[in-house]
Enzyme design. Structure first.
Site, PDB file in Angstrom:
ATOM      1  CE  LYS B  82      -3.898   1.799   2.749  1.00 46.94           C
ATOM      2  NZ  LYS B  82      -4.692   1.576   3.979  1.00 46.94           N
ATOM      3  CB  SER B 157      -7.950   3.353   2.803  1.00 43.88           C
ATOM      4  OG  SER B 157      -7.159   2.732   3.792  1.00 43.88           O
ATOM      5  CB  SER B 181      -8.264   0.465   5.782  1.00 40.69           C
ATOM      6  OG  SER B 181      -8.943   1.697   5.662  1.00 40.69           O
TER       7      SER B 181
END
Lengths: 436, 471
Positions: B82, B157, B181
């Protein structure tokens, strides 16, 4: 400036910032030596630069040093305390917040005695210093440069109650705090370099109660300036109060020769949006840790002075010694190494101005060696004297006839015969007894 | 079969038998990225040159014996990160233009550990800007699309990581979860997403969102892969004061060793929402029956209504966000503060308000008190059960654009994972089937540091069925 002489009572509280001399910074492993750095921004890392993703990890030694200061100022030590984020926007603060302690300081409720009365210590807490701004002209342009060598250096803040009543008391109190911290060995307390910084909160009272305003004086970098600003503010605020007005709540700066100068008016307290720093777990000081810190607590100036007086040093000399950091550390070492030598060492320090950089162990060794060298043994000296007398019968007779001056001849020759090692006092006594 | 389709453990078998090289794996992943990215937009940055060089080095070291699979448990495995994990000298944006040109001077602890384990860092995946959201629609680099339906969202996310794993652009990925997330995008994309206990995995070098909540974790094709990755990235970090000194077990080995027979699994009735998308709750109940068949005991339990966690999470997270983003208004990392997006600005304003003098007690302080109640609620339940089982999300993936009208989109999408995040517990999402052609995820929530139990039960379920057959 006391109320019997004047209309108003001066009321002052002090805030003292002290940079600790730990090896590394408060929340990272960077070297803590902003004054020794030969270039700006060499002792930096993602943590003290406040880079994305960097996290603070508290410096255990700094926390111990802060507790040590608290103990030396007779504070209570919180078994649980925490770090908070104090938010404000300034270029020297890369994270946008300073890590400090808000409502749960490490140390609280302390006391320092002065000859003008006690000064209560509200709190002693741990925080981090900011970076240093340099306003310079580069290529003809005015610029502000930032040096992060100082960013996140461990900083201890000491806050007092409004117990300071006069410039004299302020000076005595501040000096005392400085001497205590130096005795602990945790900070150089060098005001010129900024490792000790002072702020004063000053107001005047006509009835002994705390008035509803206070004026904050920042950037005071000597005890004299601190006292001066009290005197200056006393005059300035008296004039305002005499006119029936109340001095404005504001921040002022001290300028030598000009007194205090208004910097910023305060509309109530600034909102720092304090909240517990989620990056740092609550700090638990258990009994085991606390007692190990307590065991580091050395004798403080007051105690050392008392010990010196007990050992026969006169009080004025004891005071001189404990007020001088070099003398103080020297005599403290002598006290632990060879207590019987304290009086002589104190005399050597104050009257003979011996080199204070002498290592105490070497000083003691030299003293002892000198003492060992002297021949005080009568069985060695006696035959020498007797031989001299036999060889100089005429002089013996002269002495007996009243010419006491010949005594010098014998003493001198005993010295010569022993290459100056004979103890003059012992030799003298021995010669006299043999002559008689 | 292309190598990018493999799981970590499958790829390792081939590497061990010398039937494939790390470069083979890496090249197939890069090719898949090349083909799929125009449709999915799962990546912000792909490190093609660096990854191929690292793969060649891994092959060389494995060949010469300098590396073994014992010394380097991820030797030669391409992994995506990420984009909020700092990578030294490699662009790290957190999907915000404010960091558009930011090349960190240091590796986050997770990245350091992955590199030390021999992993190949393939690229950085898309996310909601600053991790603010559950859709990737707040990303300044466009939203990531769901591999099962590119007209729909990957969630967020960590949506880029979820989509990249789901579409086999990579073998495995790392995400981070503040509240949902990892688990929510894993649920929407049909992959395994493991949220470790807060403090189990270091946050050092992860662009901070909600500092008291942020938990990095694996996003993988199988439970075993999550176990393997977690063993590598977990542990005490001297650079993160909130990491735990608890020893890190070999989670992969423990998978086989943990029996689920007699394990008590709590089914909280409040988590089976009446207005959940039809079909989801039924699939979860079916999955729980599967575990019962394998020997687990199902126990109906009651937890605080998850709706309370929405307000609480919002206050605490916004407060921390407002503080954590303060640094970007001072030092500039390429982009100026005018580039902060609408969502970040909303969060800064709300958080600043919640921390302001006069409001602090009513909001932040009360929020902390409610958080304690939520923790206590879980502690009470964990006296009588070993694990909690529930749907991960009340809906399957929503259409692209769904978050635009709702400032609380994320909080609503994450309603079923917020309470356990606030309590700092560990949890996992595992896919259990499809509703309307879109994946449905089941979550298992465990006690603090009960990752072994969570993984073992998830593994047992995964082994007992082929979830892709459940429609």
């Amino acid at each position: 400036m006391n109320s019997s002489k004047n209309k108003y009572q001066l009321i002052c509280g002090a805030e003292i910032h002290v940079e600790l001399n730990t090896k590394s910074k408060m929340f990272c492993g960077c070297k803590n030596d902003p004054f020794g750095a030969d270039k700006p921004n060499i002792y930096t890392c993602p943590v003290c630069l406040g880079m994305p993703g960097a996290l603070p990890v508290p410096n255990k030694k700094a926390i111990e040093d802060c507790i040590l200061i608290g103990l030396a100022l007779s504070c209570k030590i919180a078994s649980v305390s925490k770090f908070d984020r104090k938010h404000y926007f300034y270029p020297d603060l890369p994270k946008g917040y300073q890590i400090s302690q808000y409502d749960e300081p490490l140390c609280y409720d302390g006391l320092v005695e002065t000859s003008y009365g006690p000064v209560r210590i509200t709190r002693v807490h741990m925080e981090e210093d900011t970076a240093k701004m340099h306003h310079a002209v580069v290529d003809g342009k005015k610029v502000s440069l930032i040096d992060f060598n100082r960013s996140s250096v461990p900083l201890v803040e000491i806050v007092t109650e409004p117990d300071i009543k006069s410039p004299e008391q302020a000076k005595e109190f501040l000096k005392k705090v400085r001497d205590i911290i130096r005795a602990l060995g945790v900070s150089s307390c060098d005001m010129e370099k900024g490792s000790m910084r002072l702020e004063a909160n000053i107001s005047l009272s006509s009835d002994g109660n705390l008035p509803n305003y206070k004026v904050e004086i920042k950037n005071i970098n000597s005890f004299r300036f601190f006292a001066n600003s009290l005197e200056f503010e006393y005059k300035r605020q008296s004039d305002i109060l005499d006119n029936g007005e109340t001095p404005v709540q504001e921040t002022r700066g001290y300028r030598d020769g000009r007194g205090t100068v208004s910097q910023r008016k305060k509309e109530g307290a600034a909102d720092y949006r304090y909240f517990p720093d989620p990056d740092i777990p609550p700090l638990v000081v258990d009994d085991i840790w606390l007692s190990s810190i307590k065991s580091r607590l050395p004798k403080l100036p007051d105690q050392i002075a008392a010990d010196l007086v007990k050992a026969g040093v006169i009080e004025s000399a004891a005071k001189i010694i404990v007020n001088n950091p070099d003398y103080f550390s020297f005599i403290t070492a002598i006290l632990t190494l060879e207590p019987s030598m304290v009086k002589i060492a104190a005399n050597d320090l104050v009257n003979k101005k011996i080199d204070v950089n002498t290592i105490p162990e070497q000083y003691l060794k030299a003293k002892k060696a000198k003492a060992d060298d002297k021949i005080t043994d009568e069985t060695i000296l006696k035959p020498i004297i007797e031989k001299l007398m036999t060889e100089n019968q005429a002089l013996v007779e002269q002495y007996k006839a009243g010419k006491t001056g010949v005594l010098g001849f014998f003493v001198g020759n005993v010295m010569k015969a022993t290459s100056g090692k004979a103890d003059a006092r012992v030799a003298n006594k021995l010669i006299l007894s043999l002559l008689n | 079969m292309k190598y990018n389709q493999l799981s970590i453990t499958q790829a390792q078998e081939l590497l061990k038998k010398k039937e494939a090289t790390s470069l083979d794996l890496t090249k197939d992943c890069l090719e898949a990225i090349n083909t799929l990215e125009p449709k999915l937009n799962a990546f912000v940055t792909v490190f093609k040159v660096e990854a191929e060089a690292a793969a060649k080095l891994a092959d060389k070291n494995l060949k010469s014996g300098i590396w073994t699979f014992a010394s380097h448990p991820l030797a030669g495995i391409p992994i995506a990160l990420k984009d909020n994990f700092s990578t030294a000298g490699m662009k790290t944006t957190a999907s915000s233009k404010v960091l558009d040109n930011f090349y960190p001077p240091y590796d986050s602890t997770v990245v350091k550990k992955l590199k030390e384990a021999g992993a190949i860092i393939l690229g950085k995946t898309n996310m909601d800007a600053w991790a603010h959201g559950s859709s990737t629609e707040t990303s300044d680099y466009g939203s990531t699309k769901n591999p099962y339906d590119v007209g729909r969202l990957a969630g967020g996310s960590s949506g880029g990581s979820a989509a990249a794993v789901s579409s086999h652009e990579v073998i495995a990925a790392i995400g981070s979860e503040t509240a949902g997330s990892i688990r929510q995008p894993a649920s929407w994309c049909g992959v395994v997403g493991m949220k470790p206990t807060y403090g189990r995995v270091s946050r050092y070098g992860v662009v901070a969102m909600g500092s008291s909540l942020d938990s990095p974790g694996p996003m993988t094709k199988t439970v075993a892969d999550s176990a393997l990755l977690l063993s590598v990235i977990a542990g005490l970090d001297p650079k993160d004061a909130t990491t735990s000194p608890n020893p890190v077990p070999n989670y992969l080995q423990e998978l086989a060793q943990t029996s689920i027979s007699g394990l008590r699994i709590g089914i909280p009735k409040e988590y089976f929402l009446k207005d959940a998308q039809p079909g989801i709750n039924n699939l979860i109940i079916e999955a729980s029956k599967q575990l019962e068949k394998a020997g687990a005991k199902l126990i109906e339990i009651s937890l605080l209504d998850p709706k309370y966690s929405i307000a609480d999470y919002t206050i605490i997270q916004r407060a921390e966000v407002s503080s954590n983003l303060a640094r970007y208004t001072g030092v500039r990392y390429g982009g100026g503060r005018e580039l902060l997006g609408a969502e970040a600005k909303r969060r800064i304003m709300l958080g600043t308000y919640a921390l302001s003098s006069g409001y602090y007690d009513a909001y932040y302080k009360k929020g902390e008190a409610v958080r304690q109640l939520l923790k206590d609620d879980f502690s009470r339940v964990f006296e009588s059960v070993d694990l909690i089982l529930a749907p991960t999300t009340p809906t399957t993936s929503l259409p692209v654009g769904a978050s635009a009208d709702s400032a609380m989109f994320g909080e609503l999408a994450d309603v079923l994972v917020e309470a356990s995040s606030l309590a700092g517990l560990t949890g996992i999402n595992i896919p259990v089937g499809f509703v309307g052609g879109l994946p449905v995820g089941m979550q298992l929530i465990g006690r603090h540091f009960a990752e072994s139990t969570v993984l073992a039960v998830a593994h047992a379920y995964e082994q007992s069925v082929n979830w892709k057959d459940n429609h």
